[in-house]
Design an enzyme around this catalytic site. Structure first.
Site, PDB file in Angstrom:
ATOM      1  N   PRO A  73      -7.396   0.675  17.294  1.00  0.00           N
ATOM      2  CA  PRO A  73      -6.854   0.214  16.006  1.00  0.00           C
ATOM      3  C   PRO A  73      -6.785   1.289  14.922  1.00  0.00           C
ATOM      4  CG  PRO A  73      -9.075  -0.625  16.345  1.00  0.00           C
ATOM      5  CD  PRO A  73      -8.673   0.027  17.620  1.00  0.00           C
ATOM      6  N   LYS A  93      -1.515   0.518  14.653  1.00  0.00           N
ATOM      7  CA  LYS A  93      -0.261   0.542  15.408  1.00  0.00           C
ATOM      8  C   LYS A  93      -0.074  -0.623  16.370  1.00  0.00           C
ATOM      9  CE  LYS A  93       1.386   4.025  13.446  1.00  0.00           C
ATOM     10  NZ  LYS A  93       2.370   3.683  12.424  1.00  0.00           N
ATOM     11  N   TYR A 147     -10.351   5.448   5.576  1.00  0.00           N
ATOM     12  CA  TYR A 147     -10.864   5.842   6.890  1.00  0.00           C
ATOM     13  C   TYR A 147     -11.951   6.878   6.635  1.00  0.00           C
ATOM     14  CZ  TYR A 147      -6.637   3.720   8.898  1.00  0.00           C
ATOM     15  OH  TYR A 147      -5.632   2.852   9.271  1.00  0.00           O
ATOM     16  N   HIS A 173       0.851  -1.188   0.000  1.00  0.00           N
ATOM     17  CA  HIS A 173       0.000   0.000   0.000  1.00  0.00           C
ATOM     18  C   HIS A 173       0.889   1.241   0.000  1.00  0.00           C
ATOM     19  CE1 HIS A 173      -3.925  -1.912   1.772  1.00  0.00           C
ATOM     20  NE2 HIS A 173      -3.510  -2.484   0.660  1.00  0.00           N
ATOM     21  N   TYR A 179       2.105   7.202   9.987  1.00  0.00           N
ATOM     22  CA  TYR A 179       1.414   5.994   9.534  1.00  0.00           C
ATOM     23  C   TYR A 179       2.402   4.884   9.191  1.00  0.00           C
ATOM     24  CZ  TYR A 179      -2.241   3.216   7.283  1.00  0.00           C
ATOM     25  OH  TYR A 179      -3.122   2.222   6.971  1.00  0.00           O
TER      26      TYR A 179
END
Length: 403
Positions: free
Chosen positions: A293, A297, A201, A72, A393
């Site tokens: 979540p 992490k 998200y 990704h 991230y």
């Protein structure tokens, strides 16, 4: 029986640590209270930071991950009926994350451990840790009615939030920080192609939703639900209907539905235990810290704990230098607190809080919502803001030991 490092817990953290240690010729034995089948049945995370993936490669267990894992290069933040793409690869100078399920990592590590004929005791009951603040720690356990004592030099507590390792540290010597969020995630796993090639998200007036995947043909979706909800309250049709309402239009149009093959509700909490070390006992992963979540992490912070402890044990046994042992907690906690802050921040920004559920009790709901909306707009409205999100991230670099 004797070993150099006793590992309490046979999940991915304990297995990865064991594999890395064995590569350095450091003997280890794993004690796991559940069966191997149970461990493999736990549906968990699926996004691996670069550091985690590199550790798996160093352990020599990356063949299937490298072949089947999905790279990704970014992810999408959707809110206010618009979407912002966080181009992680370009914003960080080439870093990416890898989509490869925790179940698959665990299976690969189990297979490698079996192939190397390394000792693992499943269904190890009544585990107790002894003399961890001395030079001769040990663990006792029962299996099939027999009682065993495992003598060792060091103990790695990889046994999760409810394990025996953290309570072994005297209560007066540890500080526990905890925040419980007023909602949970209802997750569904389905044999359907994902609605997006990368994670989404999504924040809406109805609450949070997440589009994720485990493979090109297996999807993992989540929606925010009250803690009072039960899995039985949600039929598959009800879940798909609600998910579609919370997604941006393009993702909603691409959503392919089907029967769930797993469905569960996970409460959200932030938790840190300080210190992460007591004598020759080291807490690893969920035994010391839990994150919501949002931001992926949890497993990755456990991997950074493993990396630090692996470096320490390698120096101890390969160089005969035990002075580095005391560095573990400080190094691990620096990365843990950063991950906790990012996960808390993402959770606050992307979730809907009702009037009585604000993250800060001194703020009214309207004020809090305005703050979070401002945060989203600011960080997604500039390249520098996006870069901050991207760097967090993909994960900060692992810290080296001091000389």
């Amino acid at each position: 029986m004797k070993t150099q490092v006793a590992i309490i817990g046979g999940g991915p953290s304990g297995l990865l640590l064991g594999q890395l240690l064995s590569k350095q010729g450091i003997s280890n034995i794993i004690l796991e209270r559940m069966t191997g089948e149970y461990v493999l049945g736990r549906i968990r995370a699926g996004i691996l930071e670069q550091g985690f993936a590199d550790l798996v490669r160093e352990a020599g267990v990356s063949e299937r991950m490298d072949a089947e894992g999905i790279v990704h290069e970014g992810f999408e933040l959707a809110f206010n009926e618009q979407s912002t793409y966080i181009d992680v690869k370009n914003l960080t100078g080439g870093d990416t994350v890898l989509c490869y399920g925790q179940v698959e990592i665990t299976a690969d590590l189990m297979e490698a451990r079996d192939a190397a004929e390394l000792e693992t005791y499943y269904e190890a009951k009544d585990v107790e840790l002894h003399d961890v603040n001395t030079e001769s720690p040990s663990a006792t356990f029962t299996q099939n009615g027999e009682t065993y004592r495992l003598e060792c030099d060091y103990i790695a507590g990889c046994d999760g939030f409810h394990g025996v390792s953290r309570p072994t540290i005297p209560a007066e010597l540890r500080t526990e920080h905890e925040k419980v969020y007023p909602f949970g995630w209802l997750g569904v796993l389905s044999e359907t192609p994902p609605a997006s090639k990368e994670l989404i998200y999504s924040k809406s007036d109805r609450g949070f939703a997440l589009v994720s995947m485990r493979s090109e043909t297996r999807s993992r979706y989540y929606i925010q639900v009250p803690l009072t909800d039960n899995v039985e309250d949600w039929s598959d049709d009800a879940f798909w209907d609600e998910l579609r309402k919370r997604l941006p239009p393009k993702a909603a149009d691409n959503l392919v539905t089907g029967p769930s093959i797993e469905k569960s509700i996970a409460p959200l909490r932030s938790f840190v235990c300080e210190p992460m070390q007591y004598g020759r006992l080291f807490l690893v992963g969920d035994a010391a810290h839990i994150v919501p979540p949002t931001g992926a992490k949890g497993l990755n912070l456990a991997a950074s704990d493993v990396a630090t402890l692996y470096k320490i044990m390698t120096r101890v046994y390969k160089e005969g230098d035990a002075s580095c042992v005391s560095q573990y907690s400080d190094i691990a906690l620096r990365r843990v607190w950063n991950g906790e802050r990012f996960s808390w921040w993402m959770t606050n920004m992307m979730h809907k809080f009702d009037a009585s559920e604000t993250s800060d009790s001194e703020l009214g709901n309207v004020t809090f919502s305005r703050f979070m909306a401002s945060e989203l707009s600011y960080y997604t409205g500039s390249e520098s803001g996006k870069k901050v999100i991207a760097e967090q991230y993909v994960g900060l670099p692992y810290e080296d030991l001091k000389p």
